[in-house]
Design a protein around this motif. Structure first.
Motif, PDB file in Angstrom:
ATOM      1  N   ALA A   1       0.834  -1.199   0.000  1.00  0.00           N
ATOM      2  CA  ALA A   1       0.000   0.000   0.000  1.00  0.00           C
ATOM      3  C   ALA A   1       0.864   1.242   0.000  1.00  0.00           C
ATOM      4  CB  ALA A   1      -0.917  -0.011   1.220  1.00  0.00           C
ATOM      5  N   THR A   2       0.502   2.184  -0.846  1.00  0.00           N
ATOM      6  CA  THR A   2       1.196   3.467  -0.894  1.00  0.00           C
ATOM      7  C   THR A   2       0.166   4.584  -0.774  1.00  0.00           C
ATOM      8  OG1 THR A   2       1.055   3.543  -3.318  1.00  0.00           O
ATOM      9  CG2 THR A   2       3.037   2.566  -2.351  1.00  0.00           C
TER      10      THR A   2
ATOM     11  N   SER B   1     -10.075   1.396  10.148  1.00  0.00           N
ATOM     12  CA  SER B   1     -10.453   2.447  11.093  1.00  0.00           C
ATOM     13  C   SER B   1      -9.240   3.085  11.762  1.00  0.00           C
ATOM     14  CB  SER B   1     -11.380   1.873  12.171  1.00  0.00           C
ATOM     15  OG  SER B   1     -10.694   0.918  12.978  1.00  0.00           O
ATOM     16  N   LYS B   2      -8.077   2.464  11.620  1.00  0.00           N
ATOM     17  CA  LYS B   2      -6.875   2.968  12.275  1.00  0.00           C
ATOM     18  C   LYS B   2      -6.163   4.057  11.480  1.00  0.00           C
ATOM     19  CE  LYS B   2      -5.790  -1.366  14.689  1.00  0.00           C
ATOM     20  NZ  LYS B   2      -5.945  -0.799  16.047  1.00  0.00           N
ATOM     21  N   PHE B   3      -6.583   4.280  10.218  1.00  0.00           N
ATOM     22  CA  PHE B   3      -5.779   5.122   9.334  1.00  0.00           C
ATOM     23  C   PHE B   3      -6.417   6.481   9.073  1.00  0.00           C
ATOM     24  CE2 PHE B   3      -5.205   0.619   7.943  1.00  0.00           C
ATOM     25  CZ  PHE B   3      -4.005   0.433   8.601  1.00  0.00           C
ATOM     26  N   GLN B   4      -5.569   7.497   9.018  1.00  0.00           N
ATOM     27  CA  GLN B   4      -6.001   8.845   8.671  1.00  0.00           C
ATOM     28  C   GLN B   4      -5.511   9.247   7.295  1.00  0.00           C
ATOM     29  OE1 GLN B   4      -5.697  11.728  12.073  1.00  0.00           O
ATOM     30  NE2 GLN B   4      -4.585  10.050  13.055  1.00  0.00           N
ATOM     31  N   CYS B   5      -4.791   8.349   6.633  1.00  0.00           N
ATOM     32  CA  CYS B   5      -4.291   8.602   5.283  1.00  0.00           C
ATOM     33  C   CYS B   5      -5.040   7.731   4.289  1.00  0.00           C
ATOM     34  CB  CYS B   5      -2.793   8.299   5.194  1.00  0.00           C
ATOM     35  SG  CYS B   5      -1.744   9.294   6.264  1.00  0.00           S
ATOM     36  N   LEU B   6      -5.112   8.201   3.062  1.00  0.00           N
ATOM     37  CA  LEU B   6      -5.707   7.413   1.982  1.00  0.00           C
ATOM     38  C   LEU B   6      -4.616   6.626   1.276  1.00  0.00           C
ATOM     39  CD1 LEU B   6      -8.385   9.575   0.108  1.00  0.00           C
ATOM     40  CD2 LEU B   6      -8.720   7.390   1.263  1.00  0.00           C
TER      41      LEU B   6
ATOM     42  N   TRP C   1      -5.160  -0.941  -6.050  1.00  0.00           N
ATOM     43  CA  TRP C   1      -4.984  -0.355  -7.375  1.00  0.00           C
ATOM     44  C   TRP C   1      -3.509  -0.163  -7.673  1.00  0.00           C
ATOM     45  CZ3 TRP C   1      -2.736   3.840  -9.670  1.00  0.00           C
ATOM     46  CH2 TRP C   1      -3.111   4.079 -11.016  1.00  0.00           C
ATOM     47  N   SER C   2      -3.029  -0.786  -8.743  1.00  0.00           N
ATOM     48  CA  SER C   2      -1.656  -0.603  -9.212  1.00  0.00           C
ATOM     49  C   SER C   2      -1.586  -1.161 -10.627  1.00  0.00           C
ATOM     50  CB  SER C   2      -0.659  -1.317  -8.294  1.00  0.00           C
ATOM     51  OG  SER C   2       0.660  -1.178  -8.775  1.00  0.00           O
ATOM     52  N   LYS C   3      -1.666  -0.285 -11.618  1.00  0.00           N
ATOM     53  CA  LYS C   3      -1.704  -0.701 -13.024  1.00  0.00           C
ATOM     54  C   LYS C   3      -2.843  -1.691 -13.265  1.00  0.00           C
ATOM     55  CE  LYS C   3       3.263  -0.070 -13.715  1.00  0.00           C
ATOM     56  NZ  LYS C   3       4.553  -0.701 -14.121  1.00  0.00           N
ATOM     57  N   GLY C   4      -3.964  -1.399 -12.669  1.00  0.00           N
ATOM     58  CA  GLY C   4      -5.110  -2.297 -12.718  1.00  0.00           C
ATOM     59  C   GLY C   4      -5.570  -2.559 -11.299  1.00  0.00           C
TER      60      GLY C   4
END
Length: 214
Positions: free
Chosen positions: A23-24, A78-83, A139-142
């Motif tokens: 994940a990025t 629920s732990k993340f504030q970043c997309l 999502w990564s090149k598809g």
């Protein structure tokens, strides 16, 4: 529809391997938009004082740790504030396909194809799709879909399955694998398969001879 029985259940950690899921951040540059904030709120709920506080790098490490541990199927968003480019599906909305159907319908079709392929490879199982429980998207090149769904066996027992499906841009959908969620048995309970045993007949008959012939 392309289908593959290749077993790639193992965790791929090499970032140069196209099968690797890492994940990025979805927005690498610029501020988070209002649309992004609304999406985040829908994914994790409204932020309050009890919400966990992590740095961006800590969040990235945490989501990738969860992805590796569950192979993409169980992530606590629920732990993340970043997309990130790894996120949950809203099953009753249309997001993952250009066809006018909800994600629940779309992933339901993929799950039915996956369980049919599973039955063929196992040569004897006859699981039937019941419903989609959840799905994660990468999502990564598809797109890569991590679908968790329920299916029932010939004893009408419900089992939980996991299917990984790839949808590379300009290519057909490829079913990478379908399996029982770890920790479950794939057969009916032994009690339901018991066969009534016939009583054993003793073919050795003891004959008592008259006293005069002994």
């Amino acid at each position: 529809m392309a289908s593959s029985s290749r077993k790639d259940y193992e965790i791929i950690s090499d970032p140069f391997d196209p099968r690797c899921v890492i994940a990025t951040f979805k927005a690498l540059f610029g501020e988070v938009t209002e649309e992004d904030k609304l999406l985040l709120e829908r994914i994790r709920g409204k932020e309050d004082n009890t919400s966990p506080k992590y740095t961006d790098q800590e969040e990235r490490n945490l989501i990738n740790k969860q992805i590796r541990k569950s192979q993409g199927f169980d992530v606590d968003f629920s732990k993340f504030q970043c997309l990130f480019n790894f996120y949950p599906s809203f099953l009753d909305e249309n997001h993952s396909t250009l066809i006018k159907e909800t994600d629940r319908q779309f992933f339901g079709r993929l799950a039915q194809e996956s369980i049919a392929d599973y039955n063929i490879r196992k040569q004897g199982t006859s699981f039937e799709f019941v419903e989609v429980e959840k799905a994660n998207l990468y999502w990564s090149k598809g797109y890569t879909y991590f679908i968790t769904f329920a299916a029932k066996d010939y004893c009408d027992k419900t089992k939980v399955f996991q299917a990984k499906v790839c949808n590379v841009l300009c290519r057909e959908i490829e079913h990478r694998f379908c399996r029982l969620k770890p920790g479950q048995q794939g057969e009916c309970d032994e009690d339901s398969k018991r066969v009534v045993k016939k009583p054993r007949i003793n073919t050795r008959v003891r004959v008592s001879l008259p006293m005069c012939l002994r």
